[in-house]
Design an enzyme around this catalytic site. Structure first.
Site, PDB file in Angstrom:
ATOM      1  N   GLU A 123      56.034   6.876  -4.341  1.00 40.76           N
ATOM      2  CA  GLU A 123      55.941   5.303  -4.048  1.00 40.76           C
ATOM      3  C   GLU A 123      54.496   5.003  -3.341  1.00 40.76           C
ATOM      4  OE1 GLU A 123      60.678   4.959  -2.757  1.00 40.76           O
ATOM      5  OE2 GLU A 123      59.260   4.575  -1.162  1.00 40.76           O
ATOM      6  N   GLU A 176      60.611  -2.633   1.433  1.00 42.07           N
ATOM      7  CA  GLU A 176      60.513  -2.541  -0.005  1.00 42.07           C
ATOM      8  C   GLU A 176      59.437  -3.275  -0.840  1.00 42.07           C
ATOM      9  OE1 GLU A 176      62.161  -0.059  -1.774  1.00 42.07           O
ATOM     10  OE2 GLU A 176      63.796   0.703  -0.206  1.00 42.07           O
ATOM     11  N   ARG A 182      59.740  12.655  -5.689  1.00 40.46           N
ATOM     12  CA  ARG A 182      60.411  11.754  -4.610  1.00 40.46           C
ATOM     13  C   ARG A 182      60.457  12.527  -3.154  1.00 40.46           C
ATOM     14  NH1 ARG A 182      64.273   7.364  -3.465  1.00 40.46           N
ATOM     15  NH2 ARG A 182      65.858   8.084  -2.058  1.00 40.46           N
ATOM     16  N   HIS A 235      58.284   1.332   1.855  1.00 41.85           N
ATOM     17  CA  HIS A 235      58.909   2.096   0.409  1.00 41.85           C
ATOM     18  C   HIS A 235      58.442   1.084  -0.635  1.00 41.85           C
ATOM     19  CE1 HIS A 235      61.747   5.024   2.136  1.00 41.85           C
ATOM     20  NE2 HIS A 235      61.348   4.387   3.341  1.00 41.85           N
ATOM     21  N   HIS A 292      58.579   8.674   0.860  1.00 46.69           N
ATOM     22  CA  HIS A 292      59.031   8.975  -0.454  1.00 46.69           C
ATOM     23  C   HIS A 292      57.742   9.184  -1.446  1.00 46.69           C
ATOM     24  CE1 HIS A 292      63.144   7.403  -0.117  1.00 46.69           C
ATOM     25  NE2 HIS A 292      63.276   8.496  -0.079  1.00 46.69           N
TER      26      HIS A 292
HETATM   27 ZN   LIG Z   1      61.607   5.024  -0.648  1.00 45.43          ZN
END
Ligand SMILES: [Zn+2]
Ligand SMILES: *[C@@H]1O[C@H](CO)[C@@H](O)[C@H](O)[C@H]1NC(C)=O
Ligand SMILES: *[C@@H]1O[C@H](CO)[C@@H](O)[C@H](O)[C@H]1NC(C)=O
Length: 427
Positions: free
Chosen positions: A181, A381, A234, A304, A178
Site C-alpha cells: 500500500e 483506507e 502485503r 491503508h 501492509h
Molecule cells: Zn491494508
C-alpha cells in the site's frame, strides 16, 4: 554532449534502469482483476475457496457489497466457470496487472532524475530514511526521531515525533503496515512536510497544537520486498514453521481478540494471523512502544489502501458496538465531509469494519481502542475504489495526501469539540 545526444543517452539510461530494476521481480503478465458485485453467501464461500490456490488467485478487497479478485491467466477459465455456475454479477476492471506495474516503474524512474522525495513518484525505504535524516537536521527544535524496534530482517523501524510545545494531545499515525500500500507512506511523508513547512494558517494551528508520532513505514521488510521483488507483497517476511509460505498479515497480529474473526490460520493466505498474537517483531515493537506512551495518545490513525473508507471499531464482532459509537460516526463524518469539499470531490464512506467491510480482528485500530484505551481510533483506507487498486499511479499521491490532511484537520476539530483531546497526563 549536444541536446539530442543527451536525450538519447537519458532514454537509454532509463531503459537500462527499468530493466535492471525489474530483472528478478515477480511478474503479473495478463493477471486480471475482477469485481464481483453483491456476492451472496455461496458465491463468497466459493471465491474464498479459490483464494486457497494462492498462486492463481488473490483477494484484493472484500466488503459487504463487493469482492475484488486477482486471477492468473491460467486460472481464468476456472474463475469463469465459478462465476457462471453461481450467476455472479461481475466485471473485469484491470486486464493486465503487469502493465500497471510497468507504467508505475517507468514514472518512478523518470521522476528519479529530480530531487529526492518529491511526491511525483513512490520512494524506496532508503530514500524515505535519508529524507527523514534531512528533516531532523532542518527542524531540530520541533522534531525528534524514534525507533520502534527492529524488524525480522534486522532493519530499524523509524518514526518521527513533531512537537511544538508541551501539553499537546497526541496523534499517532501508523502507515504502510501492509507492504503493497505504497500510497500510505507517500501520503504520510507529504503530511510530515506540510506539518513542518506549510504557511497555511489552519495547517499551522493543527500542526502546533498536537504532538505527532508518525511511523511512515511500519512493515519495513515487506516494503523493501515489494520494491525489489514483488510489487504486490502485503505481509511481513518472517518464514513459517509449518509452511513454505512466508509472512504474516501484520494487521491481524495484534493482541486483541486475536484470530477471533476475519483472520486465517493458513500461512499461504493474505490474512494469515500468525502462529500467535504478536509473533511478528514489527508488531511486538509497535505494541510495546505505543503501550509505553499510551497516556500521551488521544488519537490513533492507521493508513491503508484502498477503498476510500474510514473504519472504526469494532472489527471482531458486529453483535455490539463501542460505547462511543455515535461519536466515532460523527468524527468520521467530519473527515468525509472535509474530503468531499475539496475540488476533487472524492467520497469517503465510514462505519465500523464489521458493519461495512467484514469482521476482522487483531488490527491496529481495534487493539488501540480495546487494549490501549485510545477512544478515537480508525483505519483510513485511501484512494481508490477499484480502478487501479494497490497500483495507484503516482499522480494521485499529492491529491490523496491533501485529502488526508484536510480530513484529519476536520477529524481533530470534531474530536476537540466532543472532548476527546483532553490531556490524560500531567504536564
Ligand atoms: Zn491494508
Ligand atoms: C498476454 O496476452 C496477450 C494477448 O492475449 C498475448 O499476446 C501475450 O503473449 C500474453 N503475455 C504473456 C506473457 O503471457
Ligand atoms: C459463461 O457464460 C457465458 C454466457 O452464457 C459464455 O459465453 C461463457 O463462455 C461462459 N464462460 C465459461 C468460462 O464457462
Amino acid at each position: 554532449m549536444n541536446t539530442l545526444a543527451l536525450k538519447v543517452f537519458t532514454a537509454l539510461a532509463l531503459i537500462l534502469l527499468v530493466e535492471s530494476a525489474s530483472e528478478d521481480q515477480k511478474r503479473y503478465d495478463n493477471y486480471s482483476v475482477y469485481k464481483i458485485r453483491h456476492p451472496n453467501q455461496l458465491q463468497r464461500q466459493l471465491l474464498h475457496k479459490l483464494t486457497k490456490q494462492h498462486e492463481s488467485f488473490s483477494l484484493w478487497h472484500e466488503s459487504r457489497e463487493e469482492i475484488h479478485l486477482m486471477v492468473s491467466p491460467q486460472a481464468l477459465p476456472e474463475l469463469g466457470k465459478y462465476l457462471n455456475k453461481t450467476y455472479a454479477r461481475s466485471n473485469m476492471f484491470i486486464s493486465n496487472v503487469q502493465e500497471l506495474i510497468d507504467n508505475e516503474q517507468a514514472l518512478n524512474m523518470k521522476a528519479r532524475f529530480g530531487p529526492t522525495v518529491n511526491w511525483k513518484r513512490y520512494n524506496t525505504l532508503s530514500e524515505i530514511e535519508a529524507w527523514l535524516d534531512d528533516i531532523l537536521i532542518r527542524y531540530p527544535g520541533v522534531t525528534e526521531g524514534f525507533i520502534l524496534g527492529k524488524s525480522f530482517e534486522g532493519r530499524n523501524i523509524r518514526g518521527l515525533k513533531i512537537s511544538y510545545k508541551t501539553g499537546n494531545p497526541g496523534v499517532f499515525i501508523e502507515s504502510n503496515i501492509h507492504a503493497n500500500e505504497w500510497i500510505t507512506s507517500a501520503s504520510a511523508t507529504w503530511m510530515i512536510n506540510q506539518l513542518l513547512s506549510s504557511a497555511d494558517k489552519q495547517v499551522r494551528e493543527m500542526a502546533e497544537s498536537h504532538d505527532w508520532y508518525i511511523v511512515p513505514v511500519l512493515n519495513v521488510d515487506g516494503f523493501v520486498y515489494s520494491h525489489e521483488k514483488d510489487r504486490l507483497w502485503r505481509k511481513t517476511r518472517q518464514p513459517s514453521a509449518i509452511s513454505s509460505c512466508i509472512g504474516v498479515d501484520p494487521n491481524r497480529n495484534y493482541d486483541s481478540y486475536w484470530m477471533v474473526s476475519g483472520a486465517s490460520n493458513d500461512p499461504c493466505e493474505w490474512t494469515y494471523a500468525g502462529p500467535h498474537a504478536l509473533s511478528e517483531p514489527e508488531i511486538k515493537a509497535m505494541s510495546d512502544f505505543v503501550s509505553s506512551i499510551k497516556d500521551k495518545l488521544n488519537v490513533m490513525l492507521a493508513f491503508h489502501s484502498y477503498s476510500q473508507l474510514l473504519l472504526s471499531p469494532f472489527g471482531h464482532t458486529d453483535e455490539k458496538v463501542p460505547e462511543n459509537y455515535d461519536d466515532l460516526m460523527q468524527v468520521a463524518k467530519a473527515y468525509g465531509d472535509a474530503v468531499k469539499a475539496l475540488p476533487y470531490g472524492t467520497v469517503f464512506r465510514y462505519g465500523s469494519s464489521a458493519e461495512i467491510l467484514y469482521p476482522v480482528s487483531g488490527s491496529t485500530k481495534d487493539w488501540a481502542y480495546n487494549e490501549q484505551d485510545i477512544k478515537i481510533s480508525y483505519t483510513v483506507e485511501f484512494r481508490d475504489t477499484g480502478k487501479f487498486g494497490f497500483v495507484l499511479p503516482p499522480s494521485h499521491i499529492i491529491p490523496n495526501a491533501e485529502e488526508a490532511l484536510a480530513g484529519i484537520e476536520a477529524l481533530l476539530r470534531e474530536c476537540k469539540k466532543l472532548g476527546y483531546l483532553q490531556l490524560k497526563y500531567k504536564v
